[in-house]
Design a protein around this motif. Structure first.
Motif, PDB file in Angstrom:
ATOM      1  N   TYR A 161       0.803  -1.224   0.000  1.00 21.63           N
ATOM      2  CA  TYR A 161       0.000   0.000   0.000  1.00 21.63           C
ATOM      3  C   TYR A 161       0.838   1.278   0.000  1.00 21.63           C
ATOM      4  O   TYR A 161       0.458   2.263  -0.632  1.00 21.63           O
ATOM      5  CB  TYR A 161      -0.975  -0.028   1.172  1.00 21.63           C
ATOM      6  N   ALA A 162       1.972   1.304   0.701  1.00 27.36           N
ATOM      7  CA  ALA A 162       2.828   2.491   0.647  1.00 27.36           C
ATOM      8  C   ALA A 162       3.393   2.678  -0.753  1.00 27.36           C
ATOM      9  O   ALA A 162       3.556   3.808  -1.230  1.00 27.36           O
ATOM     10  CB  ALA A 162       3.955   2.371   1.670  1.00 27.36           C
ATOM     11  N   LEU A 163       3.687   1.578  -1.438  1.00 28.25           N
ATOM     12  CA  LEU A 163       4.171   1.673  -2.812  1.00 28.25           C
ATOM     13  C   LEU A 163       3.060   2.135  -3.750  1.00 28.25           C
ATOM     14  O   LEU A 163       3.331   2.829  -4.742  1.00 28.25           O
ATOM     15  CB  LEU A 163       4.728   0.323  -3.281  1.00 28.25           C
ATOM     16  N   VAL A 164       1.814   1.773  -3.459  1.00 30.72           N
ATOM     17  CA  VAL A 164       0.684   2.233  -4.267  1.00 30.72           C
ATOM     18  C   VAL A 164       0.528   3.742  -4.150  1.00 30.72           C
ATOM     19  O   VAL A 164       0.270   4.435  -5.145  1.00 30.72           O
ATOM     20  CB  VAL A 164      -0.607   1.507  -3.835  1.00 30.72           C
ATOM     21  N   VAL A 165       0.689   4.292  -2.943  1.00 30.17           N
ATOM     22  CA  VAL A 165       0.619   5.745  -2.763  1.00 30.17           C
ATOM     23  C   VAL A 165       1.719   6.423  -3.566  1.00 30.17           C
ATOM     24  O   VAL A 165       1.488   7.433  -4.251  1.00 30.17           O
ATOM     25  CB  VAL A 165       0.741   6.100  -1.268  1.00 30.17           C
ATOM     26  N   LEU A 166       2.922   5.874  -3.508  1.00 28.76           N
ATOM     27  CA  LEU A 166       4.030   6.430  -4.284  1.00 28.76           C
ATOM     28  C   LEU A 166       3.722   6.380  -5.775  1.00 28.76           C
ATOM     29  O   LEU A 166       3.981   7.348  -6.508  1.00 28.76           O
ATOM     30  CB  LEU A 166       5.309   5.651  -3.976  1.00 28.76           C
ATOM     31  N   ALA A 167       3.137   5.272  -6.236  1.00 29.55           N
ATOM     32  CA  ALA A 167       2.793   5.145  -7.652  1.00 29.55           C
ATOM     33  C   ALA A 167       1.708   6.133  -8.052  1.00 29.55           C
ATOM     34  O   ALA A 167       1.738   6.698  -9.151  1.00 29.55           O
ATOM     35  CB  ALA A 167       2.342   3.715  -7.957  1.00 29.55           C
ATOM     36  N   ALA A 168       0.731   6.374  -7.164  1.00 27.79           N
ATOM     37  CA  ALA A 168      -0.341   7.331  -7.471  1.00 27.79           C
ATOM     38  C   ALA A 168       0.218   8.736  -7.660  1.00 27.79           C
ATOM     39  O   ALA A 168      -0.187   9.469  -8.581  1.00 27.79           O
ATOM     40  CB  ALA A 168      -1.392   7.314  -6.361  1.00 27.79           C
ATOM     41  N   VAL A 169       1.152   9.134  -6.804  1.00 28.36           N
ATOM     42  CA  VAL A 169       1.761  10.462  -6.944  1.00 28.36           C
ATOM     43  C   VAL A 169       2.608  10.524  -8.203  1.00 28.36           C
ATOM     44  O   VAL A 169       2.547  11.498  -8.970  1.00 28.36           O
ATOM     45  CB  VAL A 169       2.609  10.793  -5.697  1.00 28.36           C
ATOM     46  N   ALA A 170       3.405   9.486  -8.440  1.00 27.44           N
ATOM     47  CA  ALA A 170       4.304   9.486  -9.597  1.00 27.44           C
ATOM     48  C   ALA A 170       3.526   9.515 -10.906  1.00 27.44           C
ATOM     49  O   ALA A 170       3.880  10.261 -11.832  1.00 27.44           O
ATOM     50  CB  ALA A 170       5.211   8.262  -9.540  1.00 27.44           C
ATOM     51  N   THR A 171       2.461   8.712 -11.012  1.00 28.04           N
ATOM     52  CA  THR A 171       1.717   8.685 -12.273  1.00 28.04           C
ATOM     53  C   THR A 171       1.024  10.019 -12.539  1.00 28.04           C
ATOM     54  O   THR A 171       0.992  10.490 -13.678  1.00 28.04           O
ATOM     55  CB  THR A 171       0.664   7.566 -12.253  1.00 28.04           C
ATOM     56  N   THR A 194       2.234   3.820 -14.736  1.00 29.48           N
ATOM     57  CA  THR A 194       0.854   3.397 -14.498  1.00 29.48           C
ATOM     58  C   THR A 194       0.728   1.880 -14.527  1.00 29.48           C
ATOM     59  O   THR A 194      -0.003   1.289 -13.716  1.00 29.48           O
ATOM     60  CB  THR A 194      -0.076   4.031 -15.538  1.00 29.48           C
ATOM     61  N   THR A 195       1.425   1.232 -15.449  1.00 27.12           N
ATOM     62  CA  THR A 195       1.398  -0.233 -15.508  1.00 27.12           C
ATOM     63  C   THR A 195       1.958  -0.839 -14.232  1.00 27.12           C
ATOM     64  O   THR A 195       1.409  -1.808 -13.692  1.00 27.12           O
ATOM     65  CB  THR A 195       2.190  -0.727 -16.727  1.00 27.12           C
ATOM     66  N   VAL A 196       3.062  -0.263 -13.743  1.00 27.89           N
ATOM     67  CA  VAL A 196       3.624  -0.735 -12.475  1.00 27.89           C
ATOM     68  C   VAL A 196       2.591  -0.586 -11.356  1.00 27.89           C
ATOM     69  O   VAL A 196       2.388  -1.496 -10.546  1.00 27.89           O
ATOM     70  CB  VAL A 196       4.911   0.050 -12.135  1.00 27.89           C
ATOM     71  N   GLY A 197       1.916   0.559 -11.306  1.00 31.70           N
ATOM     72  CA  GLY A 197       0.901   0.769 -10.289  1.00 31.70           C
ATOM     73  C   GLY A 197      -0.240  -0.226 -10.380  1.00 31.70           C
ATOM     74  O   GLY A 197      -0.722  -0.732  -9.358  1.00 31.70           O
ATOM     75  N   LEU A 198      -0.684  -0.530 -11.594  1.00 28.14           N
ATOM     76  CA  LEU A 198      -1.793  -1.463 -11.775  1.00 28.14           C
ATOM     77  C   LEU A 198      -1.456  -2.853 -11.256  1.00 28.14           C
ATOM     78  O   LEU A 198      -2.318  -3.561 -10.724  1.00 28.14           O
ATOM     79  CB  LEU A 198      -2.177  -1.540 -13.251  1.00 28.14           C
ATOM     80  N   TYR A 199      -0.186  -3.266 -11.411  1.00 24.81           N
ATOM     81  CA  TYR A 199       0.201  -4.595 -10.955  1.00 24.81           C
ATOM     82  C   TYR A 199       0.714  -4.603  -9.512  1.00 24.81           C
ATOM     83  O   TYR A 199       0.980  -5.667  -8.968  1.00 24.81           O
ATOM     84  CB  TYR A 199       1.219  -5.214 -11.914  1.00 24.81           C
ATOM     85  N   LEU A 200       0.843  -3.415  -8.927  1.00 17.33           N
ATOM     86  CA  LEU A 200       1.039  -3.366  -7.480  1.00 17.33           C
ATOM     87  C   LEU A 200      -0.281  -3.611  -6.760  1.00 17.33           C
ATOM     88  O   LEU A 200      -0.322  -4.289  -5.732  1.00 17.33           O
ATOM     89  CB  LEU A 200       1.602  -2.003  -7.066  1.00 17.33           C
ATOM     90  N   HIS A 201      -1.361  -3.033  -7.294  1.00 19.36           N
ATOM     91  CA  HIS A 201      -2.694  -3.269  -6.728  1.00 19.36           C
ATOM     92  C   HIS A 201      -3.732  -2.861  -7.766  1.00 19.36           C
ATOM     93  O   HIS A 201      -3.610  -1.804  -8.397  1.00 19.36           O
ATOM     94  CB  HIS A 201      -2.898  -2.471  -5.444  1.00 19.36           C
ATOM     95  N   VAL A 202      -4.744  -3.688  -7.919  1.00 18.68           N
ATOM     96  CA  VAL A 202      -5.747  -3.439  -8.957  1.00 18.68           C
ATOM     97  C   VAL A 202      -6.519  -2.153  -8.720  1.00 18.68           C
ATOM     98  O   VAL A 202      -7.070  -1.568  -9.658  1.00 18.68           O
ATOM     99  CB  VAL A 202      -6.726  -4.622  -9.064  1.00 18.68           C
ATOM    100  N   ALA A 203      -6.569  -1.676  -7.454  1.00 18.17           N
ATOM    101  CA  ALA A 203      -7.312  -0.453  -7.178  1.00 18.17           C
ATOM    102  C   ALA A 203      -6.688   0.764  -7.851  1.00 18.17           C
ATOM    103  O   ALA A 203      -7.335   1.815  -7.954  1.00 18.17           O
ATOM    104  CB  ALA A 203      -7.406  -0.223  -5.666  1.00 18.17           C
ATOM    105  N   MET A 204      -5.441   0.652  -8.323  1.00 17.29           N
ATOM    106  CA  MET A 204      -4.833   1.755  -9.065  1.00 17.29           C
ATOM    107  C   MET A 204      -5.593   2.048 -10.351  1.00 17.29           C
ATOM    108  O   MET A 204      -5.450   3.129 -10.934  1.00 17.29           O
ATOM    109  CB  MET A 204      -3.382   1.434  -9.391  1.00 17.29           C
ATOM    110  N   ALA A 205      -6.428   1.104 -10.801  1.00 18.93           N
ATOM    111  CA  ALA A 205      -7.257   1.352 -11.980  1.00 18.93           C
ATOM    112  C   ALA A 205      -8.196   2.529 -11.749  1.00 18.93           C
ATOM    113  O   ALA A 205      -8.549   3.249 -12.697  1.00 18.93           O
ATOM    114  CB  ALA A 205      -8.054   0.098 -12.333  1.00 18.93           C
ATOM    115  N   LEU A 206      -8.601   2.757 -10.508  1.00 17.02           N
ATOM    116  CA  LEU A 206      -9.481   3.884 -10.200  1.00 17.02           C
ATOM    117  C   LEU A 206      -8.780   5.212 -10.460  1.00 17.02           C
ATOM    118  O   LEU A 206      -9.401   6.176 -10.921  1.00 17.02           O
ATOM    119  CB  LEU A 206      -9.945   3.799  -8.748  1.00 17.02           C
ATOM    120  N   ILE A 207      -7.489   5.292 -10.156  1.00 18.80           N
ATOM    121  CA  ILE A 207      -6.724   6.509 -10.425  1.00 18.80           C
ATOM    122  C   ILE A 207      -6.550   6.697 -11.926  1.00 18.80           C
ATOM    123  O   ILE A 207      -6.659   7.816 -12.448  1.00 18.80           O
ATOM    124  CB  ILE A 207      -5.359   6.442  -9.726  1.00 18.80           C
ATOM    125  N   LEU A 208      -6.302   5.610 -12.640  1.00 23.62           N
ATOM    126  CA  LEU A 208      -6.191   5.691 -14.103  1.00 23.62           C
ATOM    127  C   LEU A 208      -7.485   6.215 -14.719  1.00 23.62           C
ATOM    128  O   LEU A 208      -7.459   7.072 -15.622  1.00 23.62           O
ATOM    129  CB  LEU A 208      -5.840   4.316 -14.672  1.00 23.62           C
TER     130      LEU A 208
END
Length: 680
Positions: A161-171, A194-208
């Motif tokens: 989850y901490a990596l997902v937050v980092l991915a959300a900011v980076a994307t 964004t691809t990295v974020g999606l495979y860290l957690h599927v909920a990153m699709a909501l940010i996309l």
């Protein structure tokens, strides 16, 4: 003769690389952004201190132990996870596989990537706020993220989850850059992140989807074709995940999550974002403070354009982007929960950076009205965050499930022919993880494990089925350790009527019971006809009475089957039998010693009475069995030794309680028990 030429006095010295670096640093300090960067450095250090402090103090809870155990699988299995339904973070598990191969699987090692990601998020959200409005917004958002209890909690958890937050900011940062420059390299960088974020957690699709909605709504955006092409390409690596998500929703798979109404959905989510875990009053204050600042932050961001020498979004577009990044994921995820109960606040953690930026915008709005108001708001944020940080995040008291302590207790008291049952069965990965942490030779590494299929305890079958199942799978063992999660949600889902403990209460006797945070451990021996061929004899009666009215009525040795003796380096399985007429007399301990025939003390120790629990927890009309495993020194010579015990207050081990036996006082309160045989 050759004479060395002296350097000319007026000749300038050639600048070294150090000189150039110093000159560049001085020029940076002269920039108008320099004070913000210095403050940012302080926030990064503060955020690092919060996330690295006590990183290994808490036991791994189930989710952490489960993901670490998964990461121990082979590389082929880990790669197959990328197309397997239900795997919502295959990239993180693959990463953890490589990380633990280098750094090991200790609590600190497996949590360190999350801590580092949480620390890196602080300067990155500063850059995002700077790109949206300017350094003030970035610095205020960095402050919110640095001290947020929610971010600190997941910055100390071995999950993605901490990596997902980092991915959300980076994307989002790369998305804004690609929109501004329209360079292919920037769009490629955004697609990769964004691809990295999606495979860290599927909920990153909501940010996309929120970013795509912003792209579609903003009129006059120059890079239309390239942007739409990027979003189309992003769908390709997401297709495997999207397919199993669709099957999951359509096929009606069951989950352990409970339905949630809209009010609770929003209340729980924003309370977690604000303070995470605290008392009711602190949670209410945090919710209203952060909600008010976020709503206020959505208004002034649509005001005047920031005056800084770098490009920023137009005011209305800033507001539109941040509102979309917060509101659209919340709406879409709630719609999903109406189809399948899936709600867990951490699935929405990718929303927190945009929420922090809105809160920071609220602080800036107050500054425009009157600067002291902004200072009060910042002080309120710090004060509100400090309460859960102090009481939860920085506490050394157990905050997570204490599987580590539970299995450490079992490891210290295991006998040959013991069995461990973990309920619910999917929690067996906790034992798998702590097996790996045991030293070589520990019995816990090899103790048999049994998990009960849910259909035997969910109440759908007759109790006779569970009776036959446990007879078939456990009757050959001497003793059984039952390890239960005390989470109401878990127990209600798999054993709502507590049938497993009920069966052992009827068919055995509970000789040891320990309660840890989120975990219950009970040790049972059988009454028969099941179990080992040897049973303890009738207890030896003592008739010892202490000055406070407590009675030590008897004892017995729960020896191994067909053994009747102990070996050096093993344990004496002692059961003391007590009666407590007054359960409000405090806590006590047992001081024990082994003496040879000549009276020499060869071994001694002290153990808490009844596991150290207050005596009020043991108020029963019958005898209470107090189980102790007394260690036998590995160097002890074979022979006969006398065991004796003394009862002492837990806070005064040097003041033994006076005791009488048969009306006669016992010298020093020493109660002689039986003889123990030690043999090689």
């Amino acid at each position: 003769m050759t004479v060395a030429r002296k350097p000319s006095a007026g000749r300038p010295r050639r600048a070294t690389r150090l000189d150039k670096l110093l000159a560049r640093g001085l020029r940076q300090l002269e920039r108008p952004e320099a004070p913000y960067l210095l403050l940012l450095a302080g926030l990064v250090l503060a955020g690092a201190a919060l996330r690295l402090d006590n990183l290994g103090v808490q036991s791994l809870w189930f989710d952490e132990a489960d993901v670490v155990t998964q990461s121990r699988a082979g590389l082929g299995a880990l790669l197959r996870n990328f197309v397997t339904a239900g795997q919502n973070g295959p990239l993180y598990v693959l990463f953890l596989h490589a990380w633990t191969a280098v750094f090991g699987i200790g609590e600190v090692a497996v949590r360190l990537p999350s801590a580092l990601a949480g620390i890196a998020t602080i300067p990155l959200i500063y850059l995002l706020g700077r790109a949206l409005h300017g350094p003030k917004l970035g610095l205020a958002a960095a402050l919110v993220m640095a001290v947020a209890p929610y971010q600190t909690w997941y910055g100390q958890e071995a999950k993605m989850y901490a990596l997902v937050v980092l991915a959300a900011v980076a994307t989002t940062l790369l998305f804004l850059r690609a929109l501004r420059t329209d360079r292919p390299a920037d769009w490629v960088a955004y697609a990769v992140a964004t691809t990295v974020g999606l495979y860290l957690h599927v909920a990153m699709a909501l940010i996309l989807l929120a970013q795509a909605a912003y792209f579609a709504l903003v009129r006059g955006a120059r890079p239309r074709r390239r942007g739409w092409l990027t979003f189309a390409i992003l769908l390709l690596p997401y297709l495997p995940v999207g397919l199993w998500e669709a099957r999951f929703l359509v096929n009606g798979a069951t989950t352990w999550h409970r339905p949630i109404d809209l009010r609770d959905y929003l209340g729980v989510t924003f309370t977690k974002f604000a303070v995470n875990r605290a008392g009711d009053a602190a949670q209410a204050r945090g919710l209203w403070l952060f909600a008010a600042l976020a709503l206020l932050g959505a208004l002034p961001l649509a005001g005047r354009r920031a005056r800084w020498p770098w490009p920023a979004l137009p005011p209305r577009r800033r507001t539109l982007l941040l509102v979309l990044l917060v509101a659209l994921p919340l709406v879409l995820f709630y719609a999903v929960t109406l189809v399948r109960p899936l709600y867990s606040d951490r699935y929405l953690i990718a929303v927190t950076p945009a929420f922090a930026l809105l809160v920071a915008g609220g602080v800036l709005a107050l500054e425009r009205l009157w600067r002291p108001l902004a200072l009060v708001a910042l002080a309120a944020i710090l004060a509100t965050s400090w309460v859960p940080l102090r009481e939860v995040n920085l506490s050394t008291e157990p905050q997570k499930e204490q599987w580590r302590d539970a299995y450490a207790h079992i490891a210290a008291h295991l006998h040959p022919d013991d069995l461990v049952i973990v309920e619910p069965g999917y929690l067996d990965t906790t034992l798998a993880y702590y097996r790996l942490r045991q030293p070589a030779g520990s019995r816990l590494r090899d103790v048999p494990l049994l998990t009960i299929p849910d259909e035997y305890t969910d109440g759908a079958r007759d109790n006779h089925d569970l009776d036959l199942y446990l007879q078939q799978h456990t009757a050959t063992f001497e003793r059984v350790w039952v390890v239960l999660s005390t989470s109401e949600d878990r127990l209600a889902a798999v054993d709502p009527h507590d049938q497993l403990r009920g069966w052992y209460t009827y068919n055995g006797r509970l000789i040891d019971e320990r309660q840890y945070n989120g975990v219950w451990v009970g040790l049972y021996t059988y009454r028969g006809p099941f179990g080992a061929p040897f049973y303890p004899p009738a207890p030896a009666r003592l008739g010892v009475t202490y000055a406070n009215g407590v009675a030590l009525t008897g004892y017995d040795f729960d020896y191994y089957p067909d053994q009747g003796a102990v070996r050096p380096g093993d344990h004496i399985p002692l059961i003391l039998r007590w009666v407590f007429p007054n359960p409000k007399i405090g806590r006590f301990a047992i001081a024990w010693r082994l003496t040879a025939a000549d009276g020499a003390v060869v071994a001694s120790g002290r153990e808490p009475l009844l596991g150290g629990k207050p005596l009020r927890d043991w108020e029963r009309p019958t005898e209470v069995w107090d189980y102790h495993d007394l260690p036998v020194p590995a160097s002890l010579a074979p022979g006969q030794y006398r065991l004796s015990v003394v009862c002492v207050p837990a806070d005064r081990p040097d003041a033994p309680l006076p005791a009488t036996q048969g009306g006669q006082p016992l010298a020093g309160g020493v109660v002689p028990l039986g003889w123990v045989t030690v043999e090689r």
